[in-house]
Design a protein around this motif. Structure first.
Motif, PDB file in Angstrom:
ATOM      1  N   HIS A 275      60.550  45.346  51.805  1.00 27.46           N
ATOM      2  CA  HIS A 275      61.459  44.228  51.512  1.00 27.46           C
ATOM      3  C   HIS A 275      61.176  42.964  52.323  1.00 27.46           C
ATOM      4  O   HIS A 275      62.057  42.126  52.480  1.00 27.46           O
TER       5      HIS A 275
ATOM      6  N   ASP B  25      64.558  41.308  53.663  1.00 25.72           N
ATOM      7  CA  ASP B  25      64.588  41.857  55.025  1.00 25.72           C
ATOM      8  C   ASP B  25      63.682  40.977  55.895  1.00 25.72           C
ATOM      9  O   ASP B  25      62.503  41.278  56.106  1.00 25.72           O
TER      10      ASP B  25
ATOM     11  N   ARG C 261      61.578  40.754  46.738  1.00 29.60           N
ATOM     12  CA  ARG C 261      62.359  41.868  46.198  1.00 29.60           C
ATOM     13  C   ARG C 261      62.976  41.537  44.850  1.00 29.60           C
ATOM     14  O   ARG C 261      63.244  42.435  44.043  1.00 29.60           O
TER      15      ARG C 261
ATOM     16  N   HIS D  28      63.101  48.552  57.461  1.00 30.24           N
ATOM     17  CA  HIS D  28      63.979  47.568  56.811  1.00 30.24           C
ATOM     18  C   HIS D  28      64.685  46.690  57.837  1.00 30.24           C
ATOM     19  O   HIS D  28      64.582  46.924  59.039  1.00 30.24           O
TER      20      HIS D  28
ATOM     21  N   GLU E 258      66.656  50.854  59.675  1.00 26.28           N
ATOM     22  CA  GLU E 258      67.259  49.578  59.297  1.00 26.28           C
ATOM     23  C   GLU E 258      67.479  48.840  60.606  1.00 26.28           C
ATOM     24  O   GLU E 258      68.302  49.245  61.428  1.00 26.28           O
TER      25      GLU E 258
HETATM   26 ZN    ZN Z   1      65.511  46.823  52.919  1.00 25.65          ZN
END
Ligand code: ZN
Length: 302
Positions: A50, A70, A101, A151, A256
Motif C-alpha cells: 500500500h 500507507d 491502492r 502497512h 501495521e
Molecule cells: Zn495497508
C-alpha cells in the motif's frame, strides 16, 4: 543495481522451478514495472502493498474498497532492505506494489483487488507469484522461513499493531483457552505454536514475543507485555499475511505501523529498520532456529 525485466512471471507462477530463476541482489519487475521484486537469500520475506505512488492511466480507479495510502511504507521497506544487507551481508526478499491502492489492492482477494480489470489482475498475480517464488526459495535453502506484510495505520494509539489472524477480543480470553490448538491453528504463527516448545500465550506476549522484542528496541507494540490485549480499532492481519503465513514451513505476521518515529523521516525509517533486524535476529533464532548472523545467513548448527 542490476535490473532485469521479467516478462514471464505469470508463466513462472506455474513452474515448480520458479525459485531457481531469481538471483539474490537483483531486481525484477512485472508488467510495466508495477510490481517490483528485490530478490534475496535470507530466510525472510517482506511485502509492502500500500505504499505505491504511481497512477497509470491504463488501470482504472477502483470504485469499491479501501483506498488509504500507507505513506512511506515503500520507502520503509527499502530502508529495511538496506539495513539487512549492511548487517548480514545478505539480502532479504522484498516485494513492492508501486501503483496506487486506488488502482490495485494487493492485500485483498483478486475480485476486490483488481475490480475485474485484466491488467490489474495480471499485476496482482505477479505480486503474489513473486512472494510464492521467494517463499519457495527460502524453504529450499533453509527448510523454513518468516514472512511480514508491512502497512501503515493512522490510529490514535501510536504503536505497532501486530496482526496474527485474531480479532482483538480473542486476546482477552484466559491463557488456558488461548493455548488450545483451536485458537493457535487460526494464527499466522501456527508453525511455531505447533512445536510446543513455547506456550502460545508466551509467543503472543511473553519476553521473547515479537512485540516484546520490538518494545525493548523502543517501538511500542501490541500484543506485547506492554499491551497484551489490543484495543480497538486494531488491524488483525489481512489477506496477504494469512495467505503467505499458511504456506508450508512458513510463519509470519502483519505489521501495521504508526507514522511518527517509524516511517515519517529517513532517520526514523533507519531506526525502525535497525530495531526490526535486531528483533528478527533474536526471534528467528529462538523460535525457528534460523540465524541472521553478521557474517552470513545460515542454520544455527553449522
Ligand atoms: Zn495497508
Amino acid at each position: 543495481m542490476l535490473v532485469v525485466r521479467c516478462f514471464f512471471v505469470v508463466a513462472l507462477a506455474f513452474s515448480s522451478s520458479a525459485a531457481e530463476t531469481f538471483t539474490p541482489g537483483r531486481t525484477y519487475f512485472g508488467r510495466s514495472n508495477y510490481i517490483e521484486y528485490l530478490a534475496g537469500d535470507l530466510p525472510f520475506v517482506l511485502s509492502a502493498p500500500h505504499g505505491g505512488r504511481e497512477k497509470p492511466a491504463e488501470l482504472p480507479d477502483r470504485e469499491k474498497g479501501t483506498f488509504a495510502f500507507d505513506t512511506n511504507t515503500q520507502e520503509l521497506a527499502r530502508a529495511i532492505r538496506d539495513e539487512f544487507i549492511a548487517r548480514s551481508g545478505h539480502y532479504p526478499h522484498i516485494i513492492i506494489s508501486r501503483v496506487q491502492r486506488r488502482k490495485l489492492d494487493c492485500n485483498r482477494e483478486i475480485v476486490e483487488a483488481a475490480a475485474g480489470h485484466k491488467l490489474a489482475e495480471q499485476s496482482w498475480n505477479e505480486y503474489h507469484a513473486f512472494i510464492d517464488a521467494a517463499q519457495k526459495s527460502v524453504v529450499a535453502k533453509y527448510g523454513k522461513g518468516f514472512f511480514i506484510d508491512l502497512h501503515g495505520h493512522g490510529h490514535k494509539d501510536a504503536r505497532l499493531e501486530l496482526g496474527l489472524g485474531h480479532n482483538a477480543d480473542v486476546y482477552a480470553k484466559p491463557d488456558a483457552e488461548l493455548n488450545k490448538p483451536d485458537i493457535y491453528e487460526q494464527s499466522t504463527l501456527r508453525l511455531i505454536a505447533r512445536t510446543g516448545k513455547i506456550s502460545y500465550t508466551a509467543l503472543l506476549r511473553g519476553p521473547t514475543s515479537f512485540g516484546a522484542l520490538m518494545e525493548k528496541q523502543g517501538f511500542p507494540a501490541t500484543p506485547s507485555p506492554g499491551k497484551p490485549v489490543p484495543g480497538t480499532p486494531y488491524f488483525n492481519g489481512g489477506y496477504t499475511a494469512r495467505r503467505h503465513s499458511a504456506v508450508e514451513n512458513f510463519a509470519g505476521l502483519q505489521i501495521e505501523s504508526n507514522s511518527k518515529g517509524v516511517r515519517d523521516t529517513e532517520a526514523n525509517r533507519k531506526k525502525f529498520a535497525t530495531a526490526l533486524f535486531n528483533t528478527l535476529k533474536t526471534y528467528l533464532d529462538a523460535h525457528l532456529g534460523l540465524k541472521l548472523s553478521d557474517n552470513g545467513a545460515g542454520r544455527s548448527s553449522q
